[in-house]
Design an enzyme around this catalytic site. Structure first.
Site: not given
Length: 541
Positions: A71, A380, A515, A517
């Site tokens: 979250d 990764c 990463h 993202e």
């Protein structure tokens, strides 16, 4: 003083408390308020870092090196800003902290109890996050009545008493199910959930009603009367085509008016112009592209939450729908017919992961992208396996392997470094037997980008900060041979660790150790992911 909005959930989990919280926070931020968010997880794990992706979904990594609930990723993507690891805490952290203080004698010999010691620890952490902010939205995981959540319910009840009624608000997310056989919506689950909240000592000021169908006015009135809530504070939350439409749907129902009234915020008028434009491009884009997503957790897509969202956001900025072709890397090892799916895509993405399972399938997908000149992005483990594949099939070192899968390999192209400096500047030591929790290279690290490379073309700058979550690194002892054969090391850390590689004789083949993202936002997409989608679109055309 900060004002606090507490979001609780009732009836059952997975109702969308996170999206609800992030949507309200977005509207408040776009109204000019200084907003932050906090997620409380009632489980006993210290953090989700050692949980299986099948158990908990994605582990999100913060800039300051925290392994947090997914979250927090939603919060960052909605708010378009980084959030600290302090903004997510668990019961495990609370109890660990209290027990540590007790062992040091900080409670002066008193009997340590849930009230006041655990509740005070919870409140202290909430107040700490609220410093220097106008509004703090606190999402409490789980549902009302869970035994794990009771100390948190008591804590937020106390906070309302301490800060005053005009500085605290309770919002309850609940289910209003549609019973097809009866052909009607049912309010009883919500009534019982609110009754349970009241029993604990909390009366909600607003209901967010999750439902498959729109709520008629008569049902809203029934809920308002039975739950002692103002009619205009009963907000419906039906399924949306994209989660980024939820703030707009809330705004249409004037959700900010009762919030502003309760917290004495004055008139709020959020500017959602850019947000609206991006949502339209997500829902009705002009073009589309197909990306093969090769991973080992594809049966549980929450494991790749940030990456899926990043592809969607990049597509929105390019007015393109990104259609994902899910490919289980383990199936790719045993089902040759799946290779045909790779022939039909415009780009291939190999995602991160841990453990040997499915690795040979990832190697097959990487080789296919390299040989057939299909745009490729490795993340990764997707970078590490790109190096292994190239070392085996181009350099001819057939025994090339990662120490993650064979600690005694004679050709450790990917290896475990014994010591490194973490995101806080502290020296960390790790071995093959080091405990798993918190022993990775975690958080934001500098990547020095080599000019004239595909990586530099994407970022447009020679230094970027991206987030990491891994233990193993590319072995620099092989660097010269790799570069002589056509694999360019296009990014390194300040300490010389390999951060990115790419292929010289390939239209677009880039793999990164970090990463990307995790730094992606709807209003600010990550540049390397956006470039990958862009190159896949070019390949299609």
């Amino acid at each position: 003083m900060a004002k606090y909005i507490f979001i609780t959930g009732g009836v059952l989990s997975s109702l969308g408390k996170g999206v609800t919280s992030a949507s309200i926070a977005t509207l408040l931020k776009h109204s000019g308020l200084n907003v932050t968010m906090l997620k409380i997880d009632p489980y006993l794990n210290v953090d989700p870092g050692t949980m299986s992706p099948f158990e908990h979904g994605e582990v999100f990594v913060t800039e300051d090196g925290g392994e947090t609930d997914l979250d927090i990723g939603n919060y960052e993507r909605f708010l378009n800003e980084s959030i600290s690891k302090k903004n997510n805490f668990t019961t495990g952290q609370i109890y660990s902290s209290v027990i540590e203080k007790e062992r040091k004698g900080e409670y002066l010999g008193k009997t340590v109890q849930i009230i006041p010691h655990i509740t005070n620890e919870i409140k202290d952490r909430i107040y700490e996050v609220g410093k220097n902010f106008d509004i703090v939205l606190i999402e409490l995981g789980g549902t009302v009545g869970d035994i794990e959540g009771l100390p948190y319910m008591e804590s937020i009840r106390q906070i309302r008493q301490e800060v005053g009624s005009k500085n605290a608000m309770f919002i309850h997310v609940t289910l209003v199910p549609y019973i097809k056989a009866a052909g009607e919506l049912k309010t009883k689950p919500t009534q019982h959930s609110v009754q349970e909240l009241r029993r604990i000592g909390i009366t909600p000021h607003m209901l967010i009603c999750r439902s498959e169908v729109s709520l008629p006015k008569s049902l809203k009135r029934k809920l308002a009367n039975s739950c002692d809530i103002d009619y205009h504070s009963v907000i419906e939350a039906t399924d949306a085509k994209t989660i980024y439409k939820v703030p707009i749907n809330f705004l249409k129902q004037n959700i900010l008016t009762p919030i502003a009234d309760q917290l004495h915020l004055g008139e709020l008028n959020p500017d959602m112009t850019q947000w609206n434009d991006l949502v339209k491009k997500i829902v009705e884009p002009a073009d589309e592209v197909k990306i093969a997503f090769v991973g080992k957790y594809v049966t549980h897509k929450e494991s790749y939450k940030s990456l899926i969202e990043a592809l969607m956001h990049s597509g929105a900025w390019l007015d393109t729908r990104v259609n994902i072709e899910w490919i289980d890397s383990e199936d790719l090892e045993t089902k040759p017919e799946l290779m045909e799916k790779l022939e039909e895509v415009d780009g291939i993405l190999v995602a991160g992961g841990f453990g040997k399972r499915g690795v040979e399938g990832k190697l097959k997908a990487i080789e296919f992208a390299r040989v057939n000149k299909i745009p490729y992005l490795g993340i990764c483990l997707g970078m590490q396996m790109a190096v292994v594949e190239f070392t085996r099939n181009v350099l001819g070192i057939k025994d090339a392997e990662s120490q993650e899968f064979d600690a005694d390999t004679k050709e450790p192209i990917i290896y475990l470094i014994d010591e490194f400096i973490d995101a806080s500047g502290n020296k960390q030591l790790r071995t093959h037997t080091t405990p798993l929790g918190g022993t990775m290279r975690l958080g934001g690290y500098e990547c020095l980008v080599k000019k004239g490379t595909k990586l530099y073309d994407a970022y447009g700058e020679d230094k970027v900060i991206e987030r990491h979550r891994h233990r193993y690194e590319m072995n620099n002892a092989y660097a010269d041979r790799l570069e002589e054969a056509g694999m360019i090391i296009s990014g390194r850390s300040a300490e010389g660790l390999v951060e990115a590689v790419e292929l010289k004789d390939h239209p677009w083949f880039v793999a990164v150790q970090f990463h990307p993202e995790f730094t992606n936002r709807l209003q600010n997409p990550n540049k390397i992911i956006k470039k990958f989608v862009e190159k896949s679109l070019e390949f299609k055309r």
